[in-house]
Design a protein around this motif. Structure first.
Motif, PDB file in Angstrom:
ATOM      1  N   THR A  89       0.572  -3.336 -10.527  1.00 56.04           N
ATOM      2  CA  THR A  89      -0.319  -3.309  -9.369  1.00 56.04           C
ATOM      3  C   THR A  89      -1.084  -1.989  -9.303  1.00 56.04           C
ATOM      4  OG1 THR A  89       1.283  -4.658  -8.137  1.00 56.04           O
ATOM      5  CG2 THR A  89      -0.432  -3.542  -6.860  1.00 56.04           C
ATOM      6  N   VAL A  90      -2.394  -2.080  -9.133  1.00 51.38           N
ATOM      7  CA  VAL A  90      -3.197  -0.884  -8.908  1.00 51.38           C
ATOM      8  C   VAL A  90      -3.102  -0.542  -7.425  1.00 51.38           C
ATOM      9  CG1 VAL A  90      -5.508   0.113  -8.933  1.00 51.38           C
ATOM     10  CG2 VAL A  90      -4.775  -1.357 -10.812  1.00 51.38           C
ATOM     11  N   LEU A  91      -2.498   0.608  -7.124  1.00 47.34           N
ATOM     12  CA  LEU A  91      -2.272   1.003  -5.738  1.00 47.34           C
ATOM     13  C   LEU A  91      -3.399   1.878  -5.190  1.00 47.34           C
ATOM     14  CD1 LEU A  91       1.555   1.814  -5.887  1.00 47.34           C
ATOM     15  CD2 LEU A  91       0.439  -0.299  -5.127  1.00 47.34           C
ATOM     16  N   ALA A  92      -4.132   2.537  -6.060  1.00 47.86           N
ATOM     17  CA  ALA A  92      -5.272   3.360  -5.635  1.00 47.86           C
ATOM     18  C   ALA A  92      -6.152   3.618  -6.843  1.00 47.86           C
ATOM     19  CB  ALA A  92      -4.793   4.682  -5.037  1.00 47.86           C
TER      20      ALA A  92
ATOM     21  N   GLY B 210       0.813  -1.208   0.000  1.00 49.55           N
ATOM     22  CA  GLY B 210       0.000   0.000   0.000  1.00 49.55           C
ATOM     23  C   GLY B 210       0.847   1.259   0.000  1.00 49.55           C
ATOM     24  N   VAL B 211       0.209   2.364  -0.308  1.00 48.53           N
ATOM     25  CA  VAL B 211       0.903   3.647  -0.391  1.00 48.53           C
ATOM     26  C   VAL B 211       0.584   4.477   0.846  1.00 48.53           C
ATOM     27  CG1 VAL B 211       1.280   5.714  -1.770  1.00 48.53           C
ATOM     28  CG2 VAL B 211       0.699   3.569  -2.889  1.00 48.53           C
ATOM     29  N   LYS B 212       1.629   5.018   1.431  1.00 50.13           N
ATOM     30  CA  LYS B 212       1.474   5.869   2.611  1.00 50.13           C
ATOM     31  C   LYS B 212       2.159   7.206   2.350  1.00 50.13           C
ATOM     32  CE  LYS B 212       1.576   1.738   5.543  1.00 50.13           C
ATOM     33  NZ  LYS B 212       1.713   0.812   4.389  1.00 50.13           N
ATOM     34  N   LYS B 213       2.100   8.078   3.320  1.00 51.65           N
ATOM     35  CA  LYS B 213       2.656   9.415   3.167  1.00 51.65           C
ATOM     36  C   LYS B 213       4.123   9.373   2.772  1.00 51.65           C
ATOM     37  CE  LYS B 213       3.367  13.773   5.671  1.00 51.65           C
ATOM     38  NZ  LYS B 213       3.107  14.514   6.928  1.00 51.65           N
ATOM     39  N   GLN B 214       4.888   8.464   3.335  1.00 55.57           N
ATOM     40  CA  GLN B 214       6.336   8.437   3.120  1.00 55.57           C
ATOM     41  C   GLN B 214       6.774   7.527   1.973  1.00 55.57           C
ATOM     42  OE1 GLN B 214       7.059  11.335   5.142  1.00 55.57           O
ATOM     43  NE2 GLN B 214       8.986  10.212   4.838  1.00 55.57           N
TER      44      GLN B 214
ATOM     45  N   LEU C  64      -2.028  12.789  -3.850  1.00 54.95           N
ATOM     46  CA  LEU C  64      -0.759  12.958  -3.142  1.00 54.95           C
ATOM     47  C   LEU C  64      -0.890  13.902  -1.949  1.00 54.95           C
ATOM     48  CD1 LEU C  64       1.723  13.267  -6.152  1.00 54.95           C
ATOM     49  CD2 LEU C  64       1.784  11.479  -4.402  1.00 54.95           C
ATOM     50  N   THR C  65      -1.505  15.038  -2.181  1.00 60.68           N
ATOM     51  CA  THR C  65      -1.519  16.081  -1.158  1.00 60.68           C
ATOM     52  C   THR C  65      -2.680  15.967  -0.180  1.00 60.68           C
ATOM     53  OG1 THR C  65      -2.708  17.589  -2.644  1.00 60.68           O
ATOM     54  CG2 THR C  65      -0.307  17.675  -2.681  1.00 60.68           C
ATOM     55  N   LYS C  66      -3.872  15.702  -0.686  1.00 62.39           N
ATOM     56  CA  LYS C  66      -5.060  15.677   0.167  1.00 62.39           C
ATOM     57  C   LYS C  66      -5.300  14.328   0.834  1.00 62.39           C
ATOM     58  CE  LYS C  66      -6.538  19.909  -0.645  1.00 62.39           C
ATOM     59  NZ  LYS C  66      -6.633  20.929   0.422  1.00 62.39           N
ATOM     60  N   GLN C  67      -5.051  13.261   0.099  1.00 59.86           N
ATOM     61  CA  GLN C  67      -5.330  11.930   0.636  1.00 59.86           C
ATOM     62  C   GLN C  67      -4.140  11.337   1.389  1.00 59.86           C
ATOM     63  OE1 GLN C  67      -8.393  12.105   0.427  1.00 59.86           O
ATOM     64  NE2 GLN C  67      -9.210  10.782  -1.175  1.00 59.86           N
TER      65      GLN C  67
ATOM     66  N   ALA D 278       8.890   9.230  -0.830  1.00 61.04           N
ATOM     67  CA  ALA D 278      10.142   9.755  -0.279  1.00 61.04           C
ATOM     68  C   ALA D 278      11.073   8.601   0.065  1.00 61.04           C
ATOM     69  CB  ALA D 278       9.855  10.600   0.959  1.00 61.04           C
ATOM     70  N   ASP D 279      10.527   7.528   0.610  1.00 60.92           N
ATOM     71  CA  ASP D 279      11.340   6.355   0.937  1.00 60.92           C
ATOM     72  C   ASP D 279      11.862   5.678  -0.326  1.00 60.92           C
ATOM     73  OD1 ASP D 279      10.849   6.844   3.591  1.00 60.92           O
ATOM     74  OD2 ASP D 279       9.301   5.301   3.807  1.00 60.92           O
ATOM     75  N   PHE D 280      11.051   5.666  -1.379  1.00 63.04           N
ATOM     76  CA  PHE D 280      11.485   5.092  -2.660  1.00 63.04           C
ATOM     77  C   PHE D 280      12.689   5.869  -3.187  1.00 63.04           C
ATOM     78  CE2 PHE D 280      11.547   4.957  -7.281  1.00 63.04           C
ATOM     79  CZ  PHE D 280      11.335   3.628  -7.578  1.00 63.04           C
ATOM     80  N   ALA D 281      12.604   7.187  -3.141  1.00 66.00           N
ATOM     81  CA  ALA D 281      13.704   8.028  -3.629  1.00 66.00           C
ATOM     82  C   ALA D 281      14.968   7.803  -2.811  1.00 66.00           C
ATOM     83  CB  ALA D 281      13.294   9.502  -3.583  1.00 66.00           C
ATOM     84  N   ALA D 282      14.808   7.636  -1.514  1.00 65.17           N
ATOM     85  CA  ALA D 282      15.963   7.410  -0.646  1.00 65.17           C
ATOM     86  C   ALA D 282      16.629   6.070  -0.967  1.00 65.17           C
ATOM     87  CB  ALA D 282      15.539   7.456   0.812  1.00 65.17           C
ATOM     88  N   LYS D 283      15.838   5.061  -1.250  1.00 63.43           N
ATOM     89  CA  LYS D 283      16.383   3.728  -1.522  1.00 63.43           C
ATOM     90  C   LYS D 283      17.040   3.635  -2.895  1.00 63.43           C
ATOM     91  CE  LYS D 283      15.227  -1.179  -1.873  1.00 63.43           C
ATOM     92  NZ  LYS D 283      14.194  -2.225  -1.659  1.00 63.43           N
ATOM     93  N   TYR D 284      16.412   4.208  -3.914  1.00 58.88           N
ATOM     94  CA  TYR D 284      16.888   4.042  -5.289  1.00 58.88           C
ATOM     95  C   TYR D 284      17.699   5.227  -5.808  1.00 58.88           C
ATOM     96  CZ  TYR D 284      13.915  -0.083  -5.535  1.00 58.88           C
ATOM     97  OH  TYR D 284      13.341  -1.322  -5.314  1.00 58.88           O
TER      98      TYR D 284
END
Length: 350
Positions: free
Chosen positions: A210-213, A123-127, A159-162, A130-136
């Motif tokens: 994968t459909v994430l949302a 699932g997709v969360k707030k981070q 991204l911003t509201k949900q 940002a965590d993807f960018a940090a890892k890759y």
């Protein structure tokens, strides 16, 4: 009268009738995108609804909403099947148009492929981004339609509201419909905020996709594609506008009821007619409950989208939504035959 004279008389009669019918037909220049949210147009073209109403459609295909906005501003097009976002932009810039029917709601999905699909499998969360960018060591590349389009707006809203994340957490690549689909299928991007049938096509070709949302998860009550007509057409041929709205409602019911021939009609136009029919069928099934013709049902969502776009700076001019959306044709249609408006759409099965 001998047989030869009978044939001559019959042929002459047919010619006169055909000529009279041709004279009665009114050319209507119609702009459209070859996408599934414009499905009602394709059904109406193929089931004879336009021809029966005396409409001679002059079709103009576009690959993105902004080009249709420019066409409307330059005086082209009598009608346009496109997103509510571009419709607001066109209206704000002076195009004399009215949205007289809705096509679809809550139709955007966020689909991930490659590294992002595995990274966000839970699932997709707030981070997440940002965590993807940090890892890759790079931001996730996400493809969507041009700035201000419905998919672009829904992506940023999500991204911003949900999620409470930032648009700056990802690298957004704005492209036309065909380019977004190609980028997703070739792995040139990590994901896309996209419409059907690109979602079903990606899922059928990539086991890791994968459909994430989707739908209401991204933007509750989000309006999508609409039928807009120029003010001159309303003034000069209100009966044709009424016929187009009637065709829109009938086509919506056909799509929701999986009427025979509906999928074939859509497949003829979507993606240039090159998509396998089974993919189109799957895309229609996933979108079935999202097809909505009643323009009353998108007023509130359009106001929310307008306010968000203004806050984002993608809509610089003010738009009076209640003036842009003209429900009178649809309201008269349902009142005339005593038909109740369709029930509120369920969340599309994604």
């Amino acid at each position: 009268m001998n047989r030869i004279l009978q044939i001559v008389a019959l042929t002459a009669g047919l010619f006169v009738a055909g000529a009279a019918q041709a004279q009665d037909e009114v050319p209507v220049e119609i702009g459209y995108l070859p996408i599934l949210p414009d499905a009602q147009l394709f059904v109406s073209l193929e089931n004879g609804a336009f021809a029966k109403a005396g409409i001679k459609p002059d079709l103009v295909e576009f690959q993105e909403g902004p080009a249709m906005v420019q066409a409307l501003l330059s005086g082209q097009l009598d009608a346009a099947y496109f997103g509510i976002g571009p419709a607001m932009v066109a209206s704000a810039r002076g195009a004399d148009i009215k949205v007289v029917a809705s096509n679809i709601v809550e139709q955007i999905s966020f689909i991930a492929v490659g590294d992002l699909a595995g990274f966000a499998a839970d699932g997709v969360k707030k981070q997440t981004f940002a965590d993807f960018a940090a890892k890759y060591g790079r931001k996730a590349k996400i493809s969507t339609f041009p700035t201000g389009s419905v998919p672009d707006t829904v992506l940023k809203y999500w991204l911003t509201k949900q999620l409470g994340a930032s648009v700056g957490d990802i690298d957004i690549i704005h492209q036309g419909a065909a380019q977004v689909q190609q980028a997703l299928l070739t792995g040139a991007v990590d994901g896309a905020a996209i419409l059907e049938p690109a979602v079903s096509l990606a899922l059928s070709r990539d086991a890791d996709a994968t459909v994430l949302a989707s739908g209401s998860e991204m933007f509750l009550g989000q309006p999508g594609a609409v039928l807009a007509v120029r003010g001159a057409l309303i003034k000069e041929h209100p009966e044709l506008v009424e016929a187009m709205v009637a065709a829109q409602r009938d086509a919506t019911e056909a799509l929701r009821d999986k009427a025979p021939g509906a999928a074939e009609a859509v497949a003829k136009y979507v993606g240039g007619g090159r998509l396998p029919l089974d993919v189109v069928r799957k895309a229609l099934e996933r979108s079935r409950q999202s097809f909505v013709a009643d323009p009353n049902k998108i007023v509130e969502g359009t106001v929310a989208m307008r306010d968000f776009q203004k806050a984002q700076g993608t809509l610089r001019e003010d738009v009076d939504v209640e003036k842009l959306i003209d429900t009178s044709f649809y309201d008269r249609l349902t009142a005339a035959d005593g038909q109740e408006a369709p029930a509120e759409p369920e969340a599309a099965a994604q």
